[in-house]
Design an enzyme around this catalytic site. Structure first.
Site, PDB file in Angstrom:
ATOM      1  N   GLU A   1       0.044  10.870   4.841  1.00 15.25           N
ATOM      2  CA  GLU A   1       1.742  10.675   5.096  1.00 15.25           C
ATOM      3  C   GLU A   1       2.358  11.054   3.925  1.00 15.25           C
ATOM      4  OE1 GLU A   1       1.814   6.249   5.591  1.00 15.25           O
ATOM      5  OE2 GLU A   1       0.132   6.153   6.910  1.00 15.25           O
TER       6      GLU A   1
ATOM      7  N   CYS B   1       8.053  11.155  -1.255  1.00 12.26           N
ATOM      8  CA  CYS B   1       6.807  10.244  -1.671  1.00 12.26           C
ATOM      9  C   CYS B   1       5.735  11.028  -1.326  1.00 12.26           C
ATOM     10  CB  CYS B   1       7.085   8.876  -1.190  1.00 12.26           C
ATOM     11  SG  CYS B   1       5.635   7.675  -1.534  1.00 12.26           S
TER      12      CYS B   1
ATOM     13  N   CYS C   1      -8.110   6.173  -0.311  1.00 12.87           N
ATOM     14  CA  CYS C   1      -8.076   5.858  -1.673  1.00 12.87           C
ATOM     15  C   CYS C   1      -9.424   5.010  -1.941  1.00 12.87           C
ATOM     16  CB  CYS C   1      -6.787   5.042  -2.139  1.00 12.87           C
ATOM     17  SG  CYS C   1      -6.748   4.414  -3.806  1.00 12.87           S
TER      18      CYS C   1
ATOM     19  N   CYS D   1      -7.007  -1.881  -3.457  1.00  9.13           N
ATOM     20  CA  CYS D   1      -6.397  -2.967  -3.771  1.00  9.13           C
ATOM     21  C   CYS D   1      -6.082  -3.579  -2.313  1.00  9.13           C
ATOM     22  CB  CYS D   1      -4.751  -2.625  -4.098  1.00  9.13           C
ATOM     23  SG  CYS D   1      -5.110  -1.295  -5.762  1.00  9.13           S
TER      24      CYS D   1
ATOM     25  N   CYS E   1      -2.787  -3.247   0.096  1.00 11.07           N
ATOM     26  CA  CYS E   1      -2.641  -1.835   0.347  1.00 11.07           C
ATOM     27  C   CYS E   1      -3.261  -1.294   1.562  1.00 11.07           C
ATOM     28  CB  CYS E   1      -2.952  -1.061  -0.915  1.00 11.07           C
ATOM     29  SG  CYS E   1      -2.748   0.836  -0.657  1.00 11.07           S
TER      30      CYS E   1
ATOM     31  N   LEU F   1       1.291  -2.949 -11.969  1.00 10.63           N
ATOM     32  CA  LEU F   1       0.704  -3.972 -12.580  1.00 10.63           C
ATOM     33  C   LEU F   1       0.324  -5.189 -11.739  1.00 10.63           C
ATOM     34  CD1 LEU F   1       0.020  -5.015 -15.285  1.00 10.63           C
ATOM     35  CD2 LEU F   1       2.164  -5.714 -15.602  1.00 10.63           C
TER      36      LEU F   1
ATOM     37  N   CYS G   1       2.889   3.187   2.488  1.00 10.61           N
ATOM     38  CA  CYS G   1       1.842   4.225   2.706  1.00 10.61           C
ATOM     39  C   CYS G   1       0.686   3.863   3.318  1.00 10.61           C
ATOM     40  CB  CYS G   1       1.692   5.241   1.695  1.00 10.61           C
ATOM     41  SG  CYS G   1       3.159   6.734   1.954  1.00 10.61           S
TER      42      CYS G   1
HETATM   43  N1  SAH Z   1      -2.374   4.791  -6.212  1.00  7.66           N
HETATM   44  C1  SAH Z   1      -0.930   4.698  -6.939  1.00  7.66           C
HETATM   45  C2  SAH Z   1      -0.055   5.330  -5.992  1.00  7.66           C
HETATM   46  C3  SAH Z   1       0.295   5.024  -4.660  1.00  7.66           C
HETATM   47  S1  SAH Z   1       0.415   3.389  -4.097  1.00  7.66           S
HETATM   48  C4  SAH Z   1      -0.865   3.402  -7.293  1.00  7.66           C
HETATM   49  O1  SAH Z   1      -1.410   2.320  -6.944  1.00  7.66           O
HETATM   50  O2  SAH Z   1       0.023   3.235  -8.042  1.00  7.66           O
HETATM   51  C5  SAH Z   1       2.273   3.560  -4.641  1.00  7.66           C
HETATM   52  C6  SAH Z   1       2.795   1.969  -4.862  1.00  7.66           C
HETATM   53  O3  SAH Z   1       2.988   1.272  -3.548  1.00  7.66           O
HETATM   54  C7  SAH Z   1       1.755   1.071  -5.791  1.00  7.66           C
HETATM   55  O4  SAH Z   1       2.672   0.362  -6.960  1.00  7.66           O
HETATM   56  C8  SAH Z   1       1.084   0.255  -4.779  1.00  7.66           C
HETATM   57  O5  SAH Z   1       0.925  -1.045  -5.470  1.00  7.66           O
HETATM   58  C9  SAH Z   1       2.356   0.132  -3.818  1.00  7.66           C
HETATM   59  N2  SAH Z   1       1.795  -0.689  -2.510  1.00  7.66           N
HETATM   60  C10 SAH Z   1       0.582  -0.689  -2.152  1.00  7.66           C
HETATM   61  N3  SAH Z   1       0.625  -1.457  -1.020  1.00  7.66           N
HETATM   62  C11 SAH Z   1       1.863  -1.983  -0.709  1.00  7.66           C
HETATM   63  C12 SAH Z   1       2.317  -2.861   0.054  1.00  7.66           C
HETATM   64  N4  SAH Z   1       1.760  -3.357   1.187  1.00  7.66           N
HETATM   65  N5  SAH Z   1       3.834  -3.327  -0.042  1.00  7.66           N
HETATM   66  C13 SAH Z   1       4.381  -2.770  -1.034  1.00  7.66           C
HETATM   67  N6  SAH Z   1       3.890  -1.874  -2.099  1.00  7.66           N
HETATM   68  C14 SAH Z   1       2.775  -1.468  -1.935  1.00  7.66           C
HETATM   69 FE1  SF4 Z   2      -5.193   2.834  -4.006  1.00  3.85          FE
HETATM   70 FE2  SF4 Z   2      -3.341   1.500  -2.542  1.00  3.85          FE
HETATM   71 FE3  SF4 Z   2      -4.443   0.718  -4.874  1.00  3.85          FE
HETATM   72 FE4  SF4 Z   2      -2.732   2.808  -5.007  1.00  3.85          FE
HETATM   73  S1  SF4 Z   2      -2.343   0.831  -4.318  1.00  3.85           S
HETATM   74  S2  SF4 Z   2      -4.759   2.514  -6.094  1.00  3.85           S
HETATM   75  S3  SF4 Z   2      -3.005   3.893  -3.208  1.00  3.85           S
HETATM   76  S4  SF4 Z   2      -5.350   1.048  -3.044  1.00  3.85           S
END
Ligand code: SAH
Ligand code: SF4
Length: 396
Positions: A108, A127, A134, A138, A141, A252, A371
């Site tokens: 995306e 973006c 990935c 997390c 996510c 963080l 995303c």
């Molecule tokens: N992997 C990288 C960049 C992609 S994610 C990272 O983790 O930083 C980009 C941002 O979107 C990150 O800060 C991530 O924690 C946040 N993110 C992921 N899932 C989300 C959600 N459900 N709602 C809001 N932000 C989210």
């Molecule tokens: Fe991967 Fe999503 Fe964690 Fe970013 S926030 S490192 S995209 S799992």
């Protein structure tokens, strides 16, 4: 000169393999042409067609001799990929595409449009995804829940930006209802906040940003680029040594090892002590402010105690730390977004402790803005209906 791996240059499904020109720096393109007995100055001409004229086929490159255009058709490509779906939010400030790569993987990309506000001029931010899926899992996510497919090549990263650049060139955007807004016809910012972990795909991401930074090409300043990372400490150190001074954002999302370990498995490998040692080094070398992204998960990491702990953690970084509070885009039933009062209370504690902070305005909810959500929805539909990749109709 950087060595290029075959995978970063080639389209994997067609034979013979074509070189994706969007994966090449200007010097690499010169080299590629030299190997074909073409003069180096052709590289600048091609770069200008690709990144200034934004053309999508070689036939349009009218100042190249026909023989070279024919050869390019045969041996090269311009970031091949299929747009499976494009959705615009109701206010048209968020546009999202689902791209199918040469091997069928789906990623995306999102364009976010901001009208001018006070001192700051209008922005068009792309973006970008850096990986299909990935590896870091997390818990909040959607991409993290898919698992890891593969790294994107530098050309696949560049192509996402060019898609939206072409779209704005064809039709400039202006904010409906805001008098005096100058239409915005070009990309002003890039954030590596799409699918994937950019520092896990370090070389291809840096190569893509260098290509987009090239004054002979797309010419986007490094200060208009932001890499967001889950916190890969060694790669953060490496980034501090790069000449290309892009912005750094750290995901963080929790102020203690215990809590961070529950939502972000990477914390076990690089706990806060190690992450912050790398960040301190990054700041000492670059003298640049670091943004800390903090996804607010109601009842999980958003209490007054968490805000106090966060302020204590960031205090030593002084003016070099900025917190971006992000109300979670709920991807599953496990998390919910805090209400406005809880968000205000959290931010007030940070302000009182002298920690600069902002809150990310929610946007694009109607098109699954976080995303990974669009791909998840898309694939669920495929599973449910049993049909081959249906195209989602763009919303009005
Ligand atoms: N992997 C990288 C960049 C992609 S994610 C990272 O983790 O930083 C980009 C941002 O979107 C990150 O800060 C991530 O924690 C946040 N993110 C992921 N899932 C989300 C959600 N459900 N709602 C809001 N932000 C989210
Ligand atoms: Fe991967 Fe999503 Fe964690 Fe970013 S926030 S490192 S995209 S799992």
């Amino acid at each position: 000169m950087t060595t290029i791996t075959p995978t970063s240059l080639s389209n994997t499904t067609t034979m013979p393999k074509k070189t994706d020109l969007l994966a090449l720096t200007l010097d690499q393109l010169k080299e590629w042409l030299k190997e074909r007995n073409e003069p180096a100055f052709r590289a600048k001409q091609i770069y200008s067609w690709l990144y200034q004229q934004l053309v999508t086929d070689f036939a349009a490159m009218t100042n190249l001799p026909l023989s070279l255009r024919t050869r390019l058709e045969e041996e090269a490509s311009i970031g091949p990929m299929i747009v499976r779906s494009e959705q615009h939010s109701k206010d048209d400030r968020t546009r999202k595409i689902l791209l199918e790569l040469a091997d069928g993987k789906l990623v995306e990309s999102v364009l976010m449009l901001y009208p001018p506000l006070g001192e700051s001029s209008a922005r068009a931010t792309v973006c970008v995804s850096s990986q299909a899926g990935c590896a870091f899992g997390c818990t909040f996510c959607a991409t993290g829940q898919m698992g890891f497919d593969r790294h994107l090549s530098s050309g696949e990263i560049v192509a996402q930006v060019l898609h939206f650049a072409r779209e704005l060139r064809t039709q400039a955007w202006s904010a409906p209802g805001l008098p005096g807004t100058t239409p915005i016809d070009h990309i002003t910012n890039i954030v590596l906040m799409g699918m994937g972990e950019p520092l896990h795909n370090y070389n291809n991401v840096l190569q893509a940003l260098r290509i987009l930074n090239s004054p002979e090409g797309f010419n986007l300043g490094a200060r208009h680029m932001t890499i967001s990372t889950v916190g890969l400490a060694p790669a953060i150190r490496q980034l501090s040594q790069e000449k290309l001074q892009v912005n750094l954002a750290i995901s963080l999302h929790a102020p203690t090892n215990e809590l961070r370990g529950q939502t972000m498995p990477i914390n076990k490998k690089y706990p806060l002590e190690e992450l912050f040692a790398a960040i301190q080094e990054y700041i000492a070398v670059t003298r640049r402010q670091v943004t800390f992204e903090y996804v607010l998960l109601s009842g999980v990491n958003d209490t007054a105690q968490h805000a106090e702990q966060l302020a204590r953690l960031l205090k030593p970084l002084q003016q070099f730390a900025h917190v971006n509070c992000i109300p979670v885009n709920a991807t599953s039933a496990s998390y919910s977004t805090p209400g406005p009062d809880a968000i205000r209370a959290f931010r007030n504690i940070l302000f009182e402790r002298g920690i600069s902070n902002s809150v990310r305005a929610e946007r694009g909810d109607d098109i699954a803005a976080a995303c990974g959500q669009l791909r998840t929805r898309f694939e669920n539909r495929v599973k449910k209906t049993g049909t081959e990749l249906p195209v989602i109709t763009p919303q009005a």
